[in-house]
Design an enzyme around this catalytic site. Structure first.
Site, mmCIF file in Angstrom:
data_model
loop_
_atom_site.group_PDB
_atom_site.id
_atom_site.type_symbol
_atom_site.label_atom_id
_atom_site.label_comp_id
_atom_site.label_asym_id
_atom_site.label_seq_id
_atom_site.Cartn_x
_atom_site.Cartn_y
_atom_site.Cartn_z
ATOM 1 N N LYS A 1 -6.851 -52.634 69.073
ATOM 2 C CA LYS A 1 -6.097 -53.884 69.189
ATOM 3 C C LYS A 1 -4.852 -53.843 68.297
ATOM 4 O O LYS A 1 -4.958 -53.505 67.105
ATOM 5 C CB LYS A 1 -7.023 -55.034 68.775
ATOM 6 C CG LYS A 1 -6.471 -56.383 69.075
ATOM 7 C CD LYS A 1 -7.475 -57.458 68.689
ATOM 8 C CE LYS A 1 -6.791 -58.811 68.701
ATOM 9 N NZ LYS A 1 -7.571 -59.812 68.002
ATOM 10 N N LYS B 1 16.382 -56.012 100.094
ATOM 11 C CA LYS B 1 15.070 -55.336 99.907
ATOM 12 C C LYS B 1 14.631 -54.617 101.174
ATOM 13 O O LYS B 1 14.083 -53.516 101.127
ATOM 14 C CB LYS B 1 14.008 -56.367 99.536
ATOM 15 C CG LYS B 1 13.719 -56.353 98.055
ATOM 16 C CD LYS B 1 12.808 -57.449 97.622
ATOM 17 C CE LYS B 1 13.256 -57.883 96.232
ATOM 18 N NZ LYS B 1 12.592 -59.041 95.733
ATOM 19 N N ASP C 1 7.023 -47.828 93.078
ATOM 20 C CA ASP C 1 7.172 -48.865 94.109
ATOM 21 C C ASP C 1 6.257 -48.474 95.274
ATOM 22 O O ASP C 1 6.551 -47.533 96.016
ATOM 23 C CB ASP C 1 8.629 -48.995 94.558
ATOM 24 C CG ASP C 1 8.820 -50.233 95.425
ATOM 25 O OD1 ASP C 1 8.046 -50.413 96.397
ATOM 26 O OD2 ASP C 1 9.714 -51.041 95.126
ATOM 27 N N ILE C 2 5.144 -49.188 95.402
ATOM 28 C CA ILE C 2 4.117 -48.814 96.388
ATOM 29 C C ILE C 2 4.667 -48.944 97.807
ATOM 30 O O ILE C 2 4.542 -48.044 98.633
ATOM 31 C CB ILE C 2 2.864 -49.704 96.207
ATOM 32 C CG1 ILE C 2 2.374 -49.628 94.761
ATOM 33 C CG2 ILE C 2 1.770 -49.296 97.188
ATOM 34 C CD1 ILE C 2 1.337 -50.659 94.390
ATOM 35 N N ASN D 1 0.667 -61.469 86.152
ATOM 36 C CA ASN D 1 1.494 -62.508 86.766
ATOM 37 C C ASN D 1 0.596 -63.514 87.477
ATOM 38 O O ASN D 1 -0.627 -63.350 87.511
ATOM 39 C CB ASN D 1 2.532 -61.888 87.710
ATOM 40 C CG ASN D 1 1.880 -61.156 88.855
ATOM 41 O OD1 ASN D 1 1.251 -61.764 89.715
ATOM 42 N ND2 ASN D 1 2.009 -59.821 88.877
ATOM 43 N N PHE E 1 6.695 -58.356 101.157
ATOM 44 C CA PHE E 1 6.871 -59.763 100.803
ATOM 45 C C PHE E 1 7.920 -59.852 99.705
ATOM 46 O O PHE E 1 8.072 -58.915 98.928
ATOM 47 C CB PHE E 1 5.562 -60.356 100.289
ATOM 48 C CG PHE E 1 4.715 -60.929 101.382
ATOM 49 C CD1 PHE E 1 4.689 -62.291 101.612
ATOM 50 C CD2 PHE E 1 3.980 -60.110 102.205
ATOM 51 C CE1 PHE E 1 3.936 -62.828 102.638
ATOM 52 C CE2 PHE E 1 3.216 -60.636 103.235
ATOM 53 C CZ PHE E 1 3.196 -62.004 103.443
HETATM 54 O O1 C5P Z 1 8.916 -57.169 93.382
HETATM 55 P P1 C5P Z 1 9.700 -57.138 94.679
HETATM 56 O O2 C5P Z 1 10.383 -58.411 95.003
HETATM 57 O O3 C5P Z 1 10.593 -55.917 94.801
HETATM 58 O O4 C5P Z 1 8.549 -56.982 95.803
HETATM 59 C C1 C5P Z 1 8.894 -56.852 97.156
HETATM 60 C C2 C5P Z 1 7.804 -56.106 97.870
HETATM 61 O O5 C5P Z 1 7.615 -54.822 97.284
HETATM 62 C C3 C5P Z 1 6.432 -56.753 97.886
HETATM 63 O O6 C5P Z 1 5.892 -56.546 99.174
HETATM 64 C C4 C5P Z 1 5.639 -55.984 96.842
HETATM 65 O O7 C5P Z 1 4.261 -55.932 97.164
HETATM 66 C C5 C5P Z 1 6.283 -54.619 96.911
HETATM 67 N N1 C5P Z 1 6.266 -53.875 95.627
HETATM 68 C C6 C5P Z 1 5.537 -52.700 95.539
HETATM 69 N N2 C5P Z 1 5.543 -51.982 94.362
HETATM 70 C C7 C5P Z 1 6.266 -52.393 93.296
HETATM 71 C C8 C5P Z 1 7.026 -53.593 93.379
HETATM 72 C C9 C5P Z 1 7.001 -54.314 94.559
HETATM 73 O O8 C5P Z 1 4.863 -52.328 96.500
HETATM 74 N N3 C5P Z 1 6.253 -51.678 92.178
#
Ligand code: C5P
Length: 410
Positions: A293, A342, A311-312, A213, A328
């Site tokens: 490839k 969120k 989701d970290i 991205n 964010f």
């Molecule tokens: O993508 P999204 O809008 O849900 O992201 C919101 C927050 O969640 C951001 O702080 C992003 O760094 C975090 N995030 C994450 N792991 C993911 C998707 C998003 O930590 N797989």
């Protein structure tokens, strides 16, 4: 170049060390960001770099002597001490650090430091053995306890042939530090361990292709530099970006979301008071990685199977006795609704949302605007440089962290 130091007044004090040869470059880095720089150097420092060069690059008179009648008539030393927003001493030699620690006022620079209320920052530069000497470390610690900001030193090759810590930070890094110090004069995160994730993640499809991205990492890197200026110990987990590491930051490079997840949790496990998830993490990765490839087959299209990434942010927020968490969100519409949902879904303490698609804002831009949501309400931070925004956001975070410690201890 953005004028991020516009209107700032910096006294650059130059010590008598070989790193002084970089001083004209440092003056340029500061002035091209808009700062007015007045250089002060001793007669021994003038053996390494000439007042004439410094005058030419700063465009302002250079002061060398405490008892110079001409200089005193133009701007007296007390006036100069009052003029400064920041006194940056680079290079700061072992001798100069000892004299500053002792409160000496036997030359113009040391006198200015005593006479000024400005933030004072030192960029030590010396032989690695001299840096490691208990006398030097003791001086540096005493100065830091007194509120003097210590920038570096970096480790590496030294002029004397040694290798190790003692190199002055590079002019670009020092200019970044100066920028941060001009915003955050009070260190609001002193002693806190902060983990920040930044940049995009790349999810590999085959040896040459990936899903990625447009995140540049600028916001997360600005936050890391700002957190150091606020006195924090910072680990920055960075996806693939083309940015240099802010001074004083411990950087861990990763590529995929899974690697970022592991690196963040490793850093959190070794102690973390605040986690800021500023990375644009890919929500999905290819279900399978092709060792060779991928080839087209005729005119047919291709369907890519994707699997969900962890989701970290939510996983850090779910840790028992976990850190204060800040997320964010980049949204194209219904900013408040998506941000609030969120905040609740991921169970984070604070969420900073920005509307993407506004000119000059968001991905890859140098500036941004944020609306910050937490349980108590919302705060809007108008469009400004990402460095300035990082400081404003950290002040909100520090206020909220103070508030949450108070309510826990009740
Ligand atoms: O993508 P999204 O809008 O849900 O992201 C919101 C927050 O969640 C951001 O702080 C992003 O760094 C975090 N995030 C994450 N792991 C993911 C998707 C998003 O930590 N797989």
């Amino acid at each position: 170049m953005e004028l991020t130091l516009e209107g700032r007044r910096i006294v650059l004090g130059i010590g008598a060390g070989i790193a002084a040869y970089k001083a004209p470059q440092l003056v340029r880095r500061l002035t091209e960001r808009g700062a007015a720089v007045r250089v002060v150097l001793s007669s021994s420092a003038a053996q390494f770099v000439t007042p004439l060069s410094l005058q030419a690059v700063s465009g302002l008179p250079v002061s060398t002597d405490l008892l110079d009648p001409a200089a005193e008539a133009a701007m007296g030393h007390i006036e100069l001490a009052r003029w400064a927003d920041l006194i940056l001493i680079a290079p700061a030699t072992a001798n100069l650090l000892a004299r500053l620690r002792g409160g000496m006022a036997d030359d113009l620079l040391t006198t200015l430091v005593l006479a000024s209320r400005a933030t004072v920052a030192v960029a030590p530069a010396m032989n690695q053995q001299m840096w490691a000497h208990p006398a030097t470390l003791d001086n540096v610690n005493a100065l830091a306890d007194r509120g003097v900001r210590v920038l570096g030193p970096a480790a590496g090759q030294q002029a004397c042939g040694d290798e190790g810590p003692g190199r002055m930070l590079e002019p670009d890094q020092l200019a970044d530090c100066a920028e941060h110090l001009c915003y955050g004069s009070e260190p609001r995160l002193r002693g806190l361990r902060v983990v920040i994730s930044a940049g995009p993640t790349f999810e590999d499809l085959d040896p040459v292709r990936f899903l990625g991205n447009r995140s540049s990492g600028k916001m997360g890197f600005a936050l890391a530099g700002a957190a150091v200026a606020h006195g924090a110990e910072v680990t920055l987990v960075a996806g693939p970006v083309a940015l240099s590491t802010p001074a004083g930051v411990n950087r861990v490079d990763v590529r995929s979301a899974e690697q970022m997840h592991n690196a963040v949790h490793e850093a959190a496990a070794s102690g973390c008071d605040l986690y800021i998830g500023a990375a644009a993490v890919a929500d999905f990765k290819p279900s399978a990685y092709a060792l060779n490839k991928l080839k087209k087959s005729g005119d047919e299209g291709m369907t890519l199977a994707l699997a969900q990434n962890p989701d970290i942010l939510a996983s850090v927020a779910a840790l028992e006795n976990g850190p204060f968490t800040v997320g964010f969100a980049a949204e194209t519409e219904a900013l408040e609704q998506h941000a609030r949902s969120k905040l609740e879904r991921k169970k984070v303490h604070m969420l900073a949302a920005n509307r993407v698609g506004r000119p000059g804002c968001g991905f890859d831009a140098d500036s941004n605007a944020l609306t910050v949501y937490d349980a108590n309400g919302e705060t809007t931070l108008e469009q400004q440089s990402k460095v300035s925004l990082a400081h404003r956001l950290l002040v909100l975070v520090a206020d909220a962290m103070d508030g949450s410690t108070r309510s826990e201890s009740r």
